[in-house]
Design a protein around this motif. Structure first.
Motif, PDB file in Angstrom:
ATOM      1  N   PRO A 172       0.808  -1.231   0.000  1.00 32.53           N
ATOM      2  CA  PRO A 172       0.000   0.000   0.000  1.00 32.53           C
ATOM      3  C   PRO A 172       0.836   1.274   0.000  1.00 32.53           C
ATOM      4  O   PRO A 172       0.455   2.262  -0.633  1.00 32.53           O
ATOM      5  N   ILE A 173       1.975   1.265   0.703  1.00 36.77           N
ATOM      6  CA  ILE A 173       2.810   2.465   0.719  1.00 36.77           C
ATOM      7  C   ILE A 173       3.554   2.606  -0.595  1.00 36.77           C
ATOM      8  O   ILE A 173       3.640   3.702  -1.161  1.00 36.77           O
ATOM      9  N   ALA A 174       4.108   1.494  -1.109  1.00 29.54           N
ATOM     10  CA  ALA A 174       4.821   1.557  -2.391  1.00 29.54           C
ATOM     11  C   ALA A 174       3.892   1.991  -3.512  1.00 29.54           C
ATOM     12  O   ALA A 174       4.327   2.641  -4.473  1.00 29.54           O
ATOM     13  N   TYR A 175       2.618   1.672  -3.407  1.00 30.26           N
ATOM     14  CA  TYR A 175       1.636   2.063  -4.427  1.00 30.26           C
ATOM     15  C   TYR A 175       1.517   3.584  -4.535  1.00 30.26           C
ATOM     16  O   TYR A 175       1.132   4.110  -5.583  1.00 30.26           O
ATOM     17  N   LEU A 176       1.860   4.300  -3.469  1.00 24.53           N
ATOM     18  CA  LEU A 176       1.795   5.755  -3.491  1.00 24.53           C
ATOM     19  C   LEU A 176       2.778   6.372  -4.484  1.00 24.53           C
ATOM     20  O   LEU A 176       2.698   7.570  -4.775  1.00 24.53           O
ATOM     21  N   LEU A 177       3.705   5.582  -5.021  1.00 21.58           N
ATOM     22  CA  LEU A 177       4.623   6.088  -6.040  1.00 21.58           C
ATOM     23  C   LEU A 177       3.862   6.607  -7.259  1.00 21.58           C
ATOM     24  O   LEU A 177       4.360   7.488  -7.967  1.00 21.58           O
ATOM     25  N   PHE A 178       2.669   6.081  -7.497  1.00 25.10           N
ATOM     26  CA  PHE A 178       1.895   6.535  -8.661  1.00 25.10           C
ATOM     27  C   PHE A 178       1.367   7.954  -8.487  1.00 25.10           C
ATOM     28  O   PHE A 178       0.936   8.566  -9.462  1.00 25.10           O
ATOM     29  N   MET A 179       1.398   8.482  -7.277  1.00 29.58           N
ATOM     30  CA  MET A 179       0.932   9.859  -7.110  1.00 29.58           C
ATOM     31  C   MET A 179       2.071  10.856  -7.217  1.00 29.58           C
ATOM     32  O   MET A 179       1.840  12.071  -7.195  1.00 29.58           O
ATOM     33  N   ILE A 180       3.306  10.378  -7.344  1.00 34.36           N
ATOM     34  CA  ILE A 180       4.450  11.274  -7.481  1.00 34.36           C
ATOM     35  C   ILE A 180       4.532  11.764  -8.928  1.00 34.36           C
ATOM     36  O   ILE A 180       4.666  10.945  -9.848  1.00 34.36           O
ATOM     37  N   PRO A 181       4.449  13.062  -9.186  1.00 34.08           N
ATOM     38  CA  PRO A 181       4.465  13.571 -10.570  1.00 34.08           C
ATOM     39  C   PRO A 181       5.873  13.578 -11.171  1.00 34.08           C
ATOM     40  O   PRO A 181       6.411  14.616 -11.526  1.00 34.08           O
ATOM     41  N   ALA A 182       6.457  12.397 -11.271  1.00 33.76           N
ATOM     42  CA  ALA A 182       7.806  12.303 -11.833  1.00 33.76           C
ATOM     43  C   ALA A 182       7.874  11.258 -12.940  1.00 33.76           C
ATOM     44  O   ALA A 182       8.970  10.888 -13.372  1.00 33.76           O
ATOM     45  N   TRP A 183       6.719  10.814 -13.410  1.00 33.84           N
ATOM     46  CA  TRP A 183       6.713   9.745 -14.404  1.00 33.84           C
ATOM     47  C   TRP A 183       7.128  10.236 -15.788  1.00 33.84           C
ATOM     48  O   TRP A 183       7.382   9.433 -16.683  1.00 33.84           O
ATOM     49  N   GLU A 184       7.215  11.562 -15.987  1.00 40.40           N
ATOM     50  CA  GLU A 184       7.688  12.064 -17.284  1.00 40.40           C
ATOM     51  C   GLU A 184       9.116  11.636 -17.574  1.00 40.40           C
ATOM     52  O   GLU A 184       9.528  11.566 -18.732  1.00 40.40           O
ATOM     53  N   ILE A 185       9.896  11.364 -16.517  1.00 46.04           N
ATOM     54  CA  ILE A 185      11.265  10.895 -16.721  1.00 46.04           C
ATOM     55  C   ILE A 185      11.263   9.634 -17.574  1.00 46.04           C
ATOM     56  O   ILE A 185      12.143   9.431 -18.426  1.00 46.04           O
ATOM     57  N   LEU A 186      10.260   8.786 -17.374  1.00 45.95           N
ATOM     58  CA  LEU A 186      10.140   7.556 -18.161  1.00 45.95           C
ATOM     59  C   LEU A 186       9.335   7.785 -19.434  1.00 45.95           C
ATOM     60  O   LEU A 186       9.754   7.378 -20.524  1.00 45.95           O
ATOM     61  N   THR A 187       8.196   8.462 -19.312  1.00 45.12           N
ATOM     62  CA  THR A 187       7.298   8.578 -20.461  1.00 45.12           C
ATOM     63  C   THR A 187       7.859   9.465 -21.566  1.00 45.12           C
ATOM     64  O   THR A 187       7.558   9.243 -22.735  1.00 45.12           O
TER      65      THR A 187
END
Length: 510
Positions: A172-187
Motif C-alpha cells: 500500500p505504501i509503495a503504491y503511493l509512487l503513482f501519485m508522485i508527478p515524476a513519471w515524465e522521466i520515463l514517459t
C-alpha cells in the motif's frame, strides 16, 4: 571574448494455504466433521479468549501522520498543484484513497500483532528520506523531495511498528509512487516510439478494412484527410493510468504472483494496443465523413469508448484468473494468527515513546523547511552598473529576446546588446538569484530546451591566467542561426554542466 552569461535558474481474498482435507475448499464444514476425519487443528484459541487490540495505536499514529503532513506541507501543496494542472496526473487524487482501502482490507491481519520498533532499519530509512527531502527542497529538486515522502513513510512504519507491520504495509505504501508527478522521466523517452507504433499498426488496420493509407513519420495520409498522431496521442498517459488501476486489483484479488504478473502484463498489452485501435477508428470515421471535426466532442467520445473497451477486457481477464472465495477460513491461517495472539505482548510504552520522539523531530524539520527562508546573498554592485562600454563594444539596454528569460523570476537581471564599429552585435543576459528556493532555481526545466546539456564545449582564455570552459549552443530560427554561449557561476565556481551545478547547489544548501 564577449559571451552570454546566464546565471539562471479491490476486495481482498483470504490467503490460500494447502490443507489436509480438500473438502474445506468445496464448502463449509464444521470443526466436528473435520475432527471426525482425524484432522486436528493445532493452536486454535477458544471463542471466549480475549483478542489483543491495537486500538491504542490510533492516537500515536494519528499524531505521527499530522506531523509528517506538516513536515511536507509545501511539498504536498506543490504536488497537488501538479495533479490539478497536469492532465497526466488527474488520476493521482484517487491513489491515496486506494492505498487506504488496501490497508483497510488488511485490518484483520493487524489484530494481535505486537509493534516492535526496528531501530537500525527505521532510522536508516528516515535518515535517507530526510537527506532526500532537504536536498530536494533546498536544491530545487521537487521530484526528489516528493519521493522522499515514500521513503520517510517506510522508515516511520519500520521504526515505530516493526518488520511485521512493514511487510503488511509495504505494497500500500509503495503504491503511493503513482501519485508522485515524476513519471515524465520515463514517459518522455517513450512518447515517440509509441507514436510510431500507433502510426504503423493504425495504418495496417485501416488497410485491412480497405482504406488506402500512406504514412510518413507521425502522419497518416488518407485520400481525403491527413491524420497526425501527436505526442499527446501516444497513449503513455493511458498506460500509466491502466497500470495504476490494475496493480491493486491484481494484488487484492489474485492470490498467486504468477496470475498477478499475467494480469498486469495483459493490461499493459491492452493499453498499448488501444491507441492504434483508436487511430484506426478516427481514420475510418474521417474517411467516410462520419466526423468532420477531428478535435471535437466526437473525438473525445471515440477515446472514451476505446478506453472503456480496454477496461472491460482487463476486468474480464481478472474474472478469468480469479478464484471463488473460500467458504470457510483456512485453518492454517487462523492457526498462524491465533498463535501470534498467544505470544507475550511487547511493551507498548516503547513504541509510544518512539512515535512521540519521531513526531517532535518531524515538527522541527517541518518548521525549518516551511517556516524559514534562506538567507539572501546580495550583489556588492547592482547589475545596472555593469560597464556600458567594453573596449570597442558599446552596449544598449534591451528586452530579453527569449520569452523563457521573463519566466525565470530572477532577483536581478541585465539584458543588453553590445555592438562594435563594424556593426557586429552580441547579446548579453545576466540573471542573478540571491537565494535558492522552489520556483526560483538556478537549474530549471524552463531553460532545458534553450540550454541543451548536449551542447559542445568551448574554452575561452580571458585576461586572467585561467581558461574558462563555456557551453555553445546553435539555434536555427527563420533561416537564421544564433549562437548561445552560457555558463553558471555558483559562489565562484564556474561550471557548464547543469547536473554538476545542481549538485553544488545541494551541497551548499547542506
Amino acid at each position: 571574448m564577449p559571451g552570454v552569461k546566464i546565471l539562471a535558474w479491490s476486495v481482498a481474498t483470504n490467503a490460500r494455504f494447502p490443507l489436509a482435507s480438500m473438502r474445506l475448499l468445496r464448502g463449509p464444514q464444521s470443526c466436528d466433521q473435520i475432527a471426525g476425519e482425524n484432522i486436528v487443528p493445532i493452536g486454535l484459541r477458544s471463542a471466549s479468549a480475549p483478542v489483543q487490540s491495537n486500538a491504542w495505536l490510533i492516537g500515536p499514529l494519528t499524531l505521527l501522520g499530522v506531523t509528517l503532513a506538516f513536515c511536507y506541507g509545501t511539498t504536498l501543496q506543490m504536488m497537488v498543484t501538479q495533479w490539478l494542472y497536469n492532465n497526466m496526473y488527474h488520476y493521482a487524487f484517487l491513489i491515496p484513497l486506494v492505498s487506504l482501502y488496501m490497508i483497510w482490507e488488511r485490518r484483520e491481519k493487524f489484530r494481535g500483532l505486537d509493534p516492535k520498533p526496528h531501530y537500525v532499519g527505521g532510522i536508516s530509512l528516515l535518515l535517507l528520506g530526510q537527506f532526500m527531502l532537504v536536498a530536494g527542497t533546498k536544491g530545487g529538486l521537487l521530484a526528489l523531495a516528493e519521493l522522499s515522502f515514500i521513503v520517510n513513510l517506510f522508515g516511520a512504519v519500520l521504526l515505530v511498528l516493526g518488520t511485521r507491520f512493514f511487510k503488511l504495509l509495504f505494497f500500500p505504501i509503495a503504491y503511493l509512487l503513482f501519485m508522485i508527478p515524476a513519471w515524465e522521466i520515463l514517459t518522455n523517452q517513450l512518447h515517440f516510439p509509441f507514436q510510431m507504433f500507433a502510426v504503423e499498426l493504425g495504418s495496417k488496420l485501416l488497410e485491412l478494412v480497405g482504406i488506402p493509407t500512406y504514412h510518413d513519420g507521425v502522419y497518416i495520409q488518407l485520400p481525403n484527410v491527413t491524420l497526425e498522431v501527436a505526442e499527446a496521442c501516444s497513449g503513455m498517459n493511458y498506460l500509466i493510468a491502466v497500470i495504476a488501476v490494475v496493480l491493486p486489483a491484481a494484488h487484492l484479488h489474485l492470490p498467486s504472483w504468477r496470475k498477478q504478473v499475467i494480469l498486469v502484463v495483459g493490461a499493459i498489452g491492452v493499453a498499448i494496443l488501444a491507441n492504434p485501435l483508436r487511430v484506426s477508428i478516427i481514420g475510418i470515421t474521417s474517411y467516410y465523413g462520419l466526423s468532420d471535426n477531428l478535435h471535437g466532442p466526437f473525438h473525445v467520445l471515440q477515446g472514451m469508448i476505446v478506453s472503456a473497451a480496454g477496461y472491460v477486457a482487463i476486468i474480464t481477464g481478472l474474472w478469468i484468473l480469479s478464484e471463488p472465495r473460500l467458504a470457510a477460513r483456512p485453518l492454517q491461517e487462523e492457526t498462524g494468527r491465533t498463535q501470534m495472539m498467544f505470544k507475550p505482548a511487547f511493551s507498548n510504552r516503547q513504541s509510544r515513546y518512539v512515535c512521540l520522539a519521531l513526531s517532535c523531530f518531524l515538527v522541527l524539520m517541518g518548521a525549518h523547511l516551511n517556516l524559514t527562508d534562506p538567507i539572501p546573498v546580495q550583489l556588492k554592485t547592482e547589475l545596472k552598473y555593469f560597464p556600458i562600454e567594453i573596449g570597442q563594444w558599446k552596449g544598449q539596454e534591451n528586452t530579453p529576446d527569449y520569452p523563457v528569460f521573463r519566466e525565470l523570476r530572477v532577483d536581478q537581471e541585465l539584458s543588453r546588446v553590445y555592438r562594435d564599429a563594424s556593426g557586429k552585435s552580441v547579446t548579453l543576459y545576466i540573471g542573478f538569484y540571491s537565494s535558492q528556493r522552489e520556483g526560483k532555481e538556478l537549474i530549471s526545466y524552463k531553460t532545458q530546451d534553450l540550454l541543451d546539456s548536449r551542447a559542445s564545449e568551448l574554452k575561452v582564455s580571458l585576461e586572467q591566467p585561467n581558461t574558462v570552459t563555456l557551453r555553445r549552443v546553435v539555434h536555427a530560427e527563420n533561416n537564421r542561426k544564433r549562437q548561445i554561449l552560457y555558463w553558471y557561476d555558483l559562489d565562484g565556481r564556474v561550471v557548464t554542466d547543469r547536473y554538476l551545478a545542481k549538485g553544488y547547489t545541494v551541497w551548499d544548501a547542506f
